[in-house]
Design an enzyme around this catalytic site. Sequence first.
Site, short mmCIF file in Angstrom:
data_model
loop_
_atom_site.label_atom_id
_atom_site.label_comp_id
_atom_site.label_asym_id
_atom_site.label_seq_id
_atom_site.Cartn_x
_atom_site.Cartn_y
_atom_site.Cartn_z
CB SER A 16 -0.87 -0.14 1.45
OG SER A 16 -0.27 0.41 2.33
CG ASP A 17 1.81 5.79 -0.81
OD1 ASP A 17 2.66 5.90 -0.29
OD2 ASP A 17 1.49 6.54 -1.74
CD1 TRP A 18 2.15 7.61 5.87
CD2 TRP A 18 4.13 6.98 5.80
NE1 TRP A 18 2.50 7.98 6.99
CE2 TRP A 18 3.92 7.55 6.84
CE3 TRP A 18 5.33 6.42 5.46
CZ2 TRP A 18 4.98 7.58 7.96
CZ3 TRP A 18 6.27 6.64 6.35
CH2 TRP A 18 6.15 7.19 7.52
CD GLU A 19 -0.96 6.27 8.75
OE1 GLU A 19 -1.33 7.40 8.57
OE2 GLU A 19 -0.53 5.91 10.09
#
Length: 705
Positions: free
Chosen positions: A264-267
Amino acid sequence: MSQDAELFIQQLLAQMTLEEKIGQLHQVSPGGDFDLNLLQTGQVGSLFNADGALTGQGFSKSSSAEQINHLQQQALSARLHIPLIFGRDVIHGFRTIFPIPLAQAASFNPELAEQAAAATAREASATGIRWTFAPMLDIARDPRWGRVAEGNGEDPYLGAQMAAALVRGYQGDDLSAPDRIVACAKHYVGYGTAEGGRDYEGGEVSEPTLRDVYLPPFQAAVQAGVGTLMSAFIDLNGIPATANHHLLTEILRGEWGFDGFVVSDWESIKELIAHGVAEDEAHAARLALHAGVDMDMVSAVYHRTLADSLAKGLLPIEEVDQAVLRILRIKQRAGLFDQPFTDPQREKQDLLRPEARQLAREFARQSIVLLKNQANLLPLQGIRRLLVTGPFLRARAELFGTWTPDGRGEDVTPLDEGLRQHTPRTTELWFADSTDMALHMAHHSDAILLLLGEHPVRSGENGNVSDLRLPPGQSEFLAALAELGKPIVLVIFAGRPLALEKEIPLANAVLYTWHPGIEGAAALAEILFGEAAPSGRLPITFPRRTGQVPIYYNHKNSGRPVGSSDLFITRYSDLLPRPLFPFGYGLTYTQFSYNDLRLSSSTLRKQLQVQCTLTNCGTRPGSEVVQLYLHDRVGSLTRPVRELKGFQRVTLQPGESQIVTFTLTEEQLAFTRSDGSHGAEPGWFNVWVAPDSSSGLHAEFRYEG
Ligand code: BGC
């Protein structure tokens, strides 16, 4: 993948507890409070920004490799001895910083990008990093979006060529070689459609445009064997990309056969709650995992919730197993089970090698774009006193551009110094640090070199602007200098196309250097004084004014296109209906002529050769980027007015000619129709061999189907 390797990861999976499985899906960017026990118990699959993990634990900061090896040791002490994969944002260089990705695309030279990525992999891997969150492959049609700096511009063909080259460069033929790193094609997908160029904003795009414009660079990366992809932050067509099963599973795995893993991307998994498609963390985690996101970057919601969801029967264990297998597969392919540690000696030998710096200089030379050169002011000759001024005069780290966490300003030769080293003895350099000084000294100088542009923090992630003009005060400075009537060479440093409608006429020559990297100063100086010639081309359309964006060359015709005689055509009433500079544009110090366009046949059956004679008709050697464009005159869906289908960099001596040949194939005529089918349609096509997207020699041919 060899059967042995597949068997190995299957057998490993069979031995794993649920906690260990979920551990593989958990990626942490550790802070000082990081609990090493998580590693010792197999609850983390990947670390990035790993130096944070040892802050406050008395560990020597002198060697990253030693720190990373120490952390790896902790992970290997866990029951099943599964190695971590260490990631990092190594976006356009590690210590040797290359030009920003948008500038790299301006070189129209994928081979150079491949070499730069290989040099970067060597540096990053010497410190223990085995995975980069690059290349960024987002097509961007709106330069207000700060992340336009990180990608390859607006064109899917150029984007796909760069994508494949970058993946080859990072990964090489053998991902387990100690000097290669796993690449991560990001941000999958459609991130560049963010409305108004506002980062994290949603976007809407039709399926045909998604497939023909936004997906091709990612498909090229997958075909080149990219090990991982990153899901985008964006809500695309109402489904956040991190929860999009159609994109992450049906297209990526089903149609393209990708067998690596998606992070995923950050969070971005947790953000599914804010997007309003998940009611809580557990729901967000299930949506993302089901869609096909294997590793959770930072939000820890897989870590916190998956076991419970499984216990409640809300999630099939097969989805977890599949994600674990994909991650283990890439760790295995990267050779981490056999070689989990990095030789700390490499850090001393492999950073900032002279060969890498040379490559960075060559890349900067080839990515700088000459936009204007009135009366051949450049290269500068016979100038006795050159006044150099502007906010970039003492620039060092400012030359790097966005996303360079490992670049160091002290490694950079600043511009004033770079100029000193390359200026002929007959030219005296005068430096002015303030506008007042510059205006005073300009009277007594023969020419002015004005260094303007935007600071790197103004571009990159969330570096969006609502106004594409130069930062406040700069244009006024140029105007004041222009009043003095001295020849002006304007150099623009930027992470995006700026709207320079007012400024271009005030300067005699204009060089667009983007953020050119560690050797940018030297490359610029060489170009200014003619040791090298500029040969970059715009990988993105330059608007006249902010209000003109989005503007891109491969747009559709309206029913009242520009150029038709009617007054009621597609345009603004207060602006010329053309960009300031078209995609593909760029000058050099010599001139090229295009002659004798010939097709091997008037009908394309399977393929067709398109040829033209290119001549250097100027007085200096030079490189030209010869471009092939196509237009399908009638389609079941409206077709772009032009589409790039090929390019070649050709270097010729004065007076020299070369026949340039392109091969057009049936596949290159194909597009995605509204019913989702893909193919070429019979009819007439226009073809151009051209120096940019708005001109060139034209011919036509038929495709019979
Ligand atoms: C960015 C990614 C980056 C990640 C890790 C995110 O904010 O969107 O491009 O790789 O952070 O630093």
